[in-house]
Design a protein around this motif. Structure first.
Motif, PDB file in Angstrom:
ATOM      1  N   MET A  81       8.045   5.517   1.897  1.00  0.00           N
ATOM      2  CA  MET A  81       7.982   4.234   1.861  1.00  0.00           C
ATOM      3  C   MET A  81       6.851   3.901   0.869  1.00  0.00           C
ATOM      4  O   MET A  81       6.843   2.805   0.123  1.00  0.00           O
ATOM      5  N   ARG A  82       6.019   4.800   0.370  1.00  0.00           N
ATOM      6  CA  ARG A  82       4.954   4.701  -0.549  1.00  0.00           C
ATOM      7  C   ARG A  82       5.915   4.202  -1.768  1.00  0.00           C
ATOM      8  O   ARG A  82       5.256   3.435  -2.627  1.00  0.00           O
ATOM      9  N   LEU A  85       7.018   0.882  -1.918  1.00  0.00           N
ATOM     10  CA  LEU A  85       6.118  -0.201  -2.104  1.00  0.00           C
ATOM     11  C   LEU A  85       5.729  -0.035  -3.539  1.00  0.00           C
ATOM     12  O   LEU A  85       5.782  -1.302  -3.976  1.00  0.00           O
ATOM     13  N   PHE A 125       8.615  -2.121  -5.150  1.00  0.00           N
ATOM     14  CA  PHE A 125       8.671  -3.570  -4.708  1.00  0.00           C
ATOM     15  C   PHE A 125       7.351  -4.245  -5.540  1.00  0.00           C
ATOM     16  O   PHE A 125       7.742  -5.405  -6.052  1.00  0.00           O
ATOM     17  N   ALA A 149      -8.972   1.719  -6.636  1.00  0.00           N
ATOM     18  CA  ALA A 149     -10.094   1.632  -5.634  1.00  0.00           C
ATOM     19  C   ALA A 149      -9.797   1.577  -4.269  1.00  0.00           C
ATOM     20  O   ALA A 149     -10.620   2.255  -3.151  1.00  0.00           O
ATOM     21  N   ILE A 150      -8.669   0.870  -3.929  1.00  0.00           N
ATOM     22  CA  ILE A 150      -8.333   0.889  -2.435  1.00  0.00           C
ATOM     23  C   ILE A 150      -7.349   1.754  -1.989  1.00  0.00           C
ATOM     24  O   ILE A 150      -6.964   1.965  -0.727  1.00  0.00           O
ATOM     25  N   GLY A 151      -6.896   2.973  -2.947  1.00  0.00           N
ATOM     26  CA  GLY A 151      -6.416   4.170  -2.411  1.00  0.00           C
ATOM     27  C   GLY A 151      -5.134   4.480  -3.098  1.00  0.00           C
ATOM     28  O   GLY A 151      -4.448   5.317  -2.437  1.00  0.00           O
ATOM     29  N   MET A 152      -4.645   3.754  -4.095  1.00  0.00           N
ATOM     30  CA  MET A 152      -3.355   4.063  -4.934  1.00  0.00           C
ATOM     31  C   MET A 152      -3.681   5.280  -5.605  1.00  0.00           C
ATOM     32  O   MET A 152      -4.699   5.413  -6.479  1.00  0.00           O
ATOM     33  N   LEU A 207      -8.568   4.969   1.059  1.00  0.00           N
ATOM     34  CA  LEU A 207      -7.752   4.028   1.915  1.00  0.00           C
ATOM     35  C   LEU A 207      -7.871   3.829   3.290  1.00  0.00           C
ATOM     36  O   LEU A 207      -7.567   2.944   3.933  1.00  0.00           O
ATOM     37  N   GLU A 263       0.796 -10.962   1.464  1.00  0.00           N
ATOM     38  CA  GLU A 263       1.319  -9.697   0.853  1.00  0.00           C
ATOM     39  C   GLU A 263       0.352  -9.029   0.401  1.00  0.00           C
ATOM     40  O   GLU A 263      -0.023  -7.819   0.662  1.00  0.00           O
ATOM     41  N   LEU A 297      -1.136  -5.287   1.624  1.00  0.00           N
ATOM     42  CA  LEU A 297      -0.881  -4.176   0.691  1.00  0.00           C
ATOM     43  C   LEU A 297      -1.392  -2.733   0.940  1.00  0.00           C
ATOM     44  O   LEU A 297      -0.959  -1.691   1.132  1.00  0.00           O
ATOM     45  N   PRO A 298      -2.951  -2.624   1.427  1.00  0.00           N
ATOM     46  CA  PRO A 298      -3.471  -1.445   1.705  1.00  0.00           C
ATOM     47  C   PRO A 298      -2.834  -0.962   3.058  1.00  0.00           C
ATOM     48  O   PRO A 298      -2.688   0.539   3.174  1.00  0.00           O
ATOM     49  N   LEU A 341       0.317  -1.197   3.888  1.00  0.00           N
ATOM     50  CA  LEU A 341       1.729  -0.623   3.595  1.00  0.00           C
ATOM     51  C   LEU A 341       1.389   0.694   2.626  1.00  0.00           C
ATOM     52  O   LEU A 341       2.075   1.414   2.799  1.00  0.00           O
ATOM     53  N   MET A 342       0.480   0.738   2.217  1.00  0.00           N
ATOM     54  CA  MET A 342       0.110   2.061   1.196  1.00  0.00           C
ATOM     55  C   MET A 342      -0.241   3.234   2.601  1.00  0.00           C
ATOM     56  O   MET A 342       0.058   4.381   2.208  1.00  0.00           O
ATOM     57  N   GLY A 371       3.022   2.515   5.700  1.00  0.00           N
ATOM     58  CA  GLY A 371       4.458   2.024   5.229  1.00  0.00           C
ATOM     59  C   GLY A 371       4.849   0.979   6.044  1.00  0.00           C
ATOM     60  O   GLY A 371       5.985   0.712   5.923  1.00  0.00           O
ATOM     61  N   LYS A 372       4.082   0.296   6.653  1.00  0.00           N
ATOM     62  CA  LYS A 372       4.603  -0.925   7.373  1.00  0.00           C
ATOM     63  C   LYS A 372       3.483  -1.751   7.732  1.00  0.00           C
ATOM     64  O   LYS A 372       2.246  -1.239   7.678  1.00  0.00           O
TER      65      LYS A 372
END
Lengths: 409, 222
Positions: free
Chosen positions: A1-2, A5, A8, A315-318, B82, B102, B106-107, B109-110, B113-114
């Motif tokens: 899923m990552r 995303l 996307f 920063a938010i975790g990517m 996260l 959206e 975002l976090p 989904l990260m 995954g949903k």
């Protein structure tokens, strides 16, 4: 899923500015065309050369006297020819006698290679009968006739009006017409008169335009030779089997001859093909530089514009790998769409030119490209995009978070 | 909940060494709302970055719920942020190509995954439910910052870190954001660490910590 995303996010970013997207896709499409159509064009050009040489000079296999042969002549040509005719896949075999001669007409003279042919066999082995501009091909009992190449015959000024003119009016014999009588002086001093039965050549380049043709039995009788040839042309049903047939001919033990395939015999055409290959190589390099630069610049600008967002996403975790993937997807998107559109456009162009060949001074040109060349163009574009996207993408991924989140946009 | 011990950060720029933080020890309890204040260059943002695992300390350690997080590598740090942390920055830092909903999702989904309904709930709380299909460019600064707060909260983080969250806002919107923080802290028990140079806003937290030249020079409960 990552990964979905990330894809996307990448596509949302791409679609943000559709004008830029269209511009980049346009550039990628034409980069692909640059990598494929230009080679197809040159390939078509070398095919035109090659086909002319095969059709009029070498056929698919050319048997010639060996380099160390004393009188540069093939003895017992009939026996050799008959043996070759028995090889499966051989469509036609024709012997030729070639010698220099001087042809004169109304005070003008031209030195030409005079070629003795067997008209019936020649129809199976070559396509010089298709080069007739005016008149008819030599027949069975046409020993008093001659066929002149276009440039040998020359053209009268009044004939040129309203036509495409190739050469100059003072060239050749100044405008010999069908039915005119020309005098031929052979190498052994014999002189004979012949009536012109045909003029050979094309509106464009043709190797027959500078030669003259009479029946080989006529030429043999003038020279006082029997069962001899300067060359034997062998036409095959499948030119791809030239190497196999060459090996079989060599195995027949025909004395004092060398056997060449069309590619070995037509150094000129092969040289042109190799020259074009080098040109294609250089232009391909230019094409690759265009692809790499375009993709690299686009991704780099995007990365620079998005420094703070990249920092925020991290920063938010990517993960850094995800950031890199995001920008790589963008470069791959551009190049894949460009490749698809480029392939469609290429086939449209190939179809158009197959129906409307380009008329060049060298001949009709039909651009041609094999699947392997298209495949390599795909590979080159893809690898270029990965490479071009990777550098700015990895720079983006390696950015320190605290450096990027401070950036004011 | 958060224990920083002897925390130090030195920046090396060629020959020049700049001590941004020197030997800072700080404990922040669960559900606490703390503001870090001080003049420019005092090290308050550096401290927040270290506590938020956005940078690595030169010395010292940070423990969050007993776990030493100062030794986490980049990937582990990203995963920890996260799950456990939410960030609000001075600039609104929304993705312009995503709409409000959206951006908030975002976090989520990260991480999962949903997305679920919590993003929409947060937008209700932030009074932005009507704006969820709008894009950041269509919102005011205050609205964008509220979206950023909703995004920071969507994974229900144990700590919310805010770096000058009101610095780009007018006073009305700044008070609005502070009211949201206070409400989150009081009603949901959200742990909040906020850096601000505006003392009046800092005093709206439960506790204030003052820094100067990289060291703690004062601490007070409000």
């Amino acid at each position: 899923m990552r990964k979905e995303l990330i894809a996307f996010l990448a596509f949302r970013d791409i679609l943000k500015d559709r004008r830029i997207v269209l511009l980049v896709i346009f550039l990628m499409t034409f980069s692909f065309i640059n990598l494929t159509f230009f080679p197809a064009f040159l390939n078509g050009l070398s095919n035109t050369f090659q086909e002319e040489v095969i059709d009029t000079v070498t056929a698919h296999i050319l048997v010639e006297p060996s380099a160390d042969s004393k009188d540069k002549i093939i003895d017992h040509e009939a026996a050799a020819r008959k043996k070759i005719e028995l090889i499966p896949g051989v469509q036609g075999v024709s012997s030729r006698i070639v010698m220099p001669a001087a042809i004169s007409y109304k005070g003008r003279q031209a030195a030409v290679p005079l070629i003795g042919i067997d008209p019936e066999r020649e129809r199976d082995a070559s396509k010089i009968y298709k080069r007739i501009i005016a008149g008819e091909f030599l027949g069975k009992d046409d020993n008093e006739f001659i066929m002149l190449g276009r440039e040998v015959a020359g053209e009268r000024l009044e004939d040129k009006i309203g036509k495409t003119v190739i050469g100059k009016e003072e060239e050749g014999l100044g405008g010999v017409r069908l039915g005119d009588i020309v005098k031929v002086k052979f190498q052994n001093g014999v002189e004979r008169e012949y009536k012109v039965k045909a003029v050979l050549g094309r509106e464009v380049f043709s190797s027959v335009a500078e030669s003259a043709f009479i029946r080989s039995d006529e030429l043999s009788s003038v020279l006082g030779v029997h069962d001899k040839a300067s060359s034997i042309l062998v036409r095959l049903e499948d030119m791809g089997k030239a190497d196999d047939v060459k090996a079989l001919v060599l195995g027949m033990g025909i004395p004092n001859v060398q056997v060449k395939t069309w590619s070995e015999a037509s150094n000129f055409a092969v040289g042109i093909k190799q020259t074009f290959g080098t040109v294609i190589y250089i232009t391909s390099l230019v094409g690759i530089v265009v692809v790499v630069s375009t993709i690299g610049i686009i991704v780099f600008i995007n990365v620079t514009r998005k420094r703070r967002i990249i920092g925020v996403l991290k920063a938010i975790g990517m993960h850094s790998g995800d950031i890199m993937f995001l920008f790589l997807i963008q470069s791959l998107f551009f190049v894949i769409v460009g490749m698809i559109l480029g392939t469609v456009l290429l086939h449209v162009l190939l179809y158009y030119f197959s129906q409307n060949p380009l008329l060049l001074p060298l001949g009709f040109l039909v651009p041609s490209i094999g699947f392997d060349s298209i495949f390599w163009a795909w590979v080159i574009m893809f690898v270029s995009a990965v490479f071009a996207g990777y550098i700015p993408a990895s720079l983006a991924a390696r950015e320190k978070i605290i450096e990027t989140i401070k950036v004011v946009e | 909940m958060i224990e920083a011990e002897n925390l130090g950060k030195i920046y090396q720029d060629g020959e020049i060494r700049v001590t941004a933080l020197d030997d800072i020890s700080l404990k922040i309890g669960k559900g606490e709302f703390i503001s870090i204040m001080g003049p420019s260059g005092s090290g308050k943002s550096t401290l927040l970055h270290l506590l938020g695992l956005l940078d690595f300390p030169t010395k010292g350690s940070i423990k969050i719920r007993g776990k030493d997080v100062s030794k986490l590598d980049e990937k582990q740090g990203a995963d920890f942020r996260l799950k456990e942390m939410g960030f609000v920055f001075q600039f609104y830092s929304l993705l312009p190509e995503l709409n409000v909903l959206e951006n908030v999702c975002l976090p989520q989904l990260m991480l999962e995954g949903k997305s679920n309904d919590y993003a929409a709930e947060l937008l209700e709380i932030m009074d932005l439910a009507e704006r969820k299909r709008h894009y950041p460019g269509q919102l005011s600064g205050g609205e964008q910052q509220r979206v950023a707060i909703a995004r920071a909260l969507v994974n229900r983080p144990s700590i919310l870190l805010a770096d000058e969250p009101t610095a780009s806002l007018d006073s009305k919107n700044a008070m609005n954001v502070m009211a949201i923080f206070k409400r989150l802290n009081e009603e949901l028990g959200q742990t909040i660490i906020m850096v601000t140079h505006e003392e009046a806003l800092g005093r709206m937290a439960q506790r204030g910590v003052w820094l100067k030249d990289g060291i703690v020079v004062g601490e007070r409960r409000f």
